[in-house]
Design an enzyme around this catalytic site. Structure first.
Site, PDB file in Angstrom:
ATOM      1  N   GLU A 236       0.877  -1.175   0.000  1.00 56.13           N
ATOM      2  CA  GLU A 236       0.000   0.000   0.000  1.00 56.13           C
ATOM      3  C   GLU A 236       0.910   1.219   0.000  1.00 56.13           C
ATOM      4  OE1 GLU A 236      -2.844   2.277   3.180  1.00 56.13           O
ATOM      5  OE2 GLU A 236      -2.917   0.089   3.185  1.00 56.13           O
ATOM      6  N   CYS A 272      -1.283   9.520   2.183  1.00 57.01           N
ATOM      7  CA  CYS A 272      -1.051   9.043   0.820  1.00 57.01           C
ATOM      8  C   CYS A 272      -2.188   9.442  -0.108  1.00 57.01           C
ATOM      9  CB  CYS A 272      -0.841   7.539   0.814  1.00 57.01           C
ATOM     10  SG  CYS A 272      -2.176   6.598   1.577  1.00 57.01           S
TER      11      CYS A 272
END
Length: 473
Positions: A236, A272
């Site tokens: 991820e 993110c």
């Protein structure tokens, strides 16, 4: 980082020491993995209901101690206390979501096997991998590693967890809560350290690694795992996320500006999913840009426990702040709002906004409060700009109607696509992940169950039977 060196956690908002402890060298990592390996078989044989019950006790403990966990998160990351409390609450909420996801994504199914006249059953069950390593990030030092740990334990795995070297205290507190809930020894081992400790863990006798962090580290892990296809790797990673504003109604401009500011600057830009690029129409988009600039001027920036509470705190440390400053200064174009560092000794940064229209800006994730504005002539050009990235994590459309959003959704190359909501709005009851350099097609959140167990298919009958009727003398 030498094995004899102490790892120290420094409060970013004032530079004082929060925590220190020994670094785990290769031998300590190997011992932790061996303890996990020894403990895992009994845990895998423990009925699912008992594993779920223990994790529910963990959630109850986290709920009872939310403020204490949140205080550690806020002290260690510098994020405002209100935001840290939200992270702590997400840690507790992860348990119920993971239990539901396990049943939906990786439960047991049995149905009659139609081709078998003896009444056999076709069954699909799931097994744990064994020992899974978890490498946690610093921006959500409790919530994001916990998003791997809970579903991994629920599936019957043991976990060896390396927190970010910038947030070790939160990692220790998280592990202590699992222990207090009654998790048997060895099932959650913690190894502290930096890159060398992480490399030792990735090379250890593990059955898989679950990672949240930068694309560069994810690429390095992919290379390391290239010769071990029997080990699962779930990545991820980051994003260079676009936020397209198109046909925003005059009455909605203030709300749209709030969406932009939250998308770009929540957590001091250290998410993110933060928007890195605001794409607007030439001419009509100017009103929104002006309101964004005005809203940022009102933003409170300060230490985590200040009153009234700030919108954002510092970056994680001075090196991170220096990297963001340098990356922002290197962006081509016209600066609309200069980025400032009020105190050179502390990693506080003010938001910076630059108009990069007509310039080739680097396709990099600037992990801080930096936003590019790109002006385009038509929606086709807006979509071309939105997709002009090797990343593919989050994208959002502001304004427009359902027809325009359907086009945006169809043409977007991202794993999270929102409409009239911030890019960093994601539901834990849905999958979370991206494409390109944002992930390796193993989304987390609700879909984390998929990479924490593997399916076993079988045909099961109570008596021997096979249709061997042709080809025998």
């Amino acid at each position: 980082m030498p094995p004899s060196e102490l790892l120290r956690s420094i409060r970013p908002h004032d530079g004082t020491l929060l925590w220190e402890g020994p670094v785990a060298g290769p031998s300590a990592v190997a011992e932790a993995v061996a303890r996990a390996r020894a403990a895992q078989p009994a845990w895998a044989r423990t009925p699912l209901a008992e594993r779920a019950g223990l994790l529910r006790r963990f959630a109850e403990l986290v709920t009872a101690r939310t403020e204490d966990l949140a205080r550690t998160i806020a002290e260690e990351t510098g994020k405002p206390f209100w935001e840290a409390k939200g992270e702590a609450a997400s840690v507790a909420a992860k348990v119920a979501i993971s239990i539901e996801a396990y049943g939906v994504r990786t439960g047991t199914t049995e149905r009659p096997f139609a081709a078998d006249p003896a009444g056999a059953m076709q069954a699909v069950r799931h097994k744990p991998h064994g020992v899974l390593a978890v490498l946690g990030p610093y921006n959500f030092p409790a919530h994001l590693p916990n998003g791997h740990i809970v579903p991994a334990l629920l599936a019957g795995n043991a976990v060896v967890f390396k927190p970010s070297e910038l947030t070790p205290a939160t990692g220790e507190k998280l592990a202590a809560l699992f222990a207090a809930a009654g998790l048997p020894a060895g099932l959650l081992e913690v190894v502290q350290g930096g890159g060398e400790t992480g490399a030792a863990l990735a090379a250890a006798d593990i059955d898989g690694l679950l990672f949240t962090g930068s694309a560069a580290t994810g690429a390095a892990l992919t290379r390391r795992f290239a010769e071990t296809p029997h080990r699962i790797l779930a990545l991820e990673m980051g994003g260079n996320n676009p936020l397209v504003a198109w046909d925003v109604a005059e009455a909605d401009l203030d709300a749209a500006a709030r969406v932009v500011v939250q998308s770009a600057f929540l957590s001091a830009g250290q998410r993110c999913t933060c928007a890195r690029r605001l794409i607007v129409a030439e001419g009509p988009g100017e009103a929104l840009v002006e309101r964004v600039l005005a809203l940022v001027e009102r933003m409170r920036i300060g230490p985590p426990f200040a009153e009234p509470q700030p919108f954002m705190g510092p970056l994680i440390d001075g090196r991170a702040a220096a990297r963001v400053e340098a990356a922002f200064a290197a962006l081509p174009g016209r600066v609309l709002l200069p980025m400032r560092r009020p105190d050179p000794a502390l990693p506080f940064l003010t938001p910076g906004i630059v108009d990069t229209t007509g310039h080739a800006a680097p396709d990099e994730e600037i992990f801080g409060p930096a936003l590019q504005v790109i002006r385009v002539r038509d929606f086709a050009a807006a979509m071309a700009q939105a997709n002009a990235t090797r990343f593919g994590l989050a994208a959002a459309l502001l304004g427009g109607d359902r027809t325009l959003f359907d086009r945006f959704w169809a043409e977007s190359r991202a794993g999270v696509v929102n409409w009239n909501r911030p890019t960093n709005g994601a539901a834990s009851s849905a999958p979370f992940g991206g494409v390109g350099w944002s992930g390796n097609h193993r989304p987390s959140a609700f879909y984390a169950a998929d990479y924490c167990a593997f399916p076993v298919a079988g045909i099961e009958g109570t008596r021997p039977h096979a249709p061997l009727a042709t080809g025998l003398d």
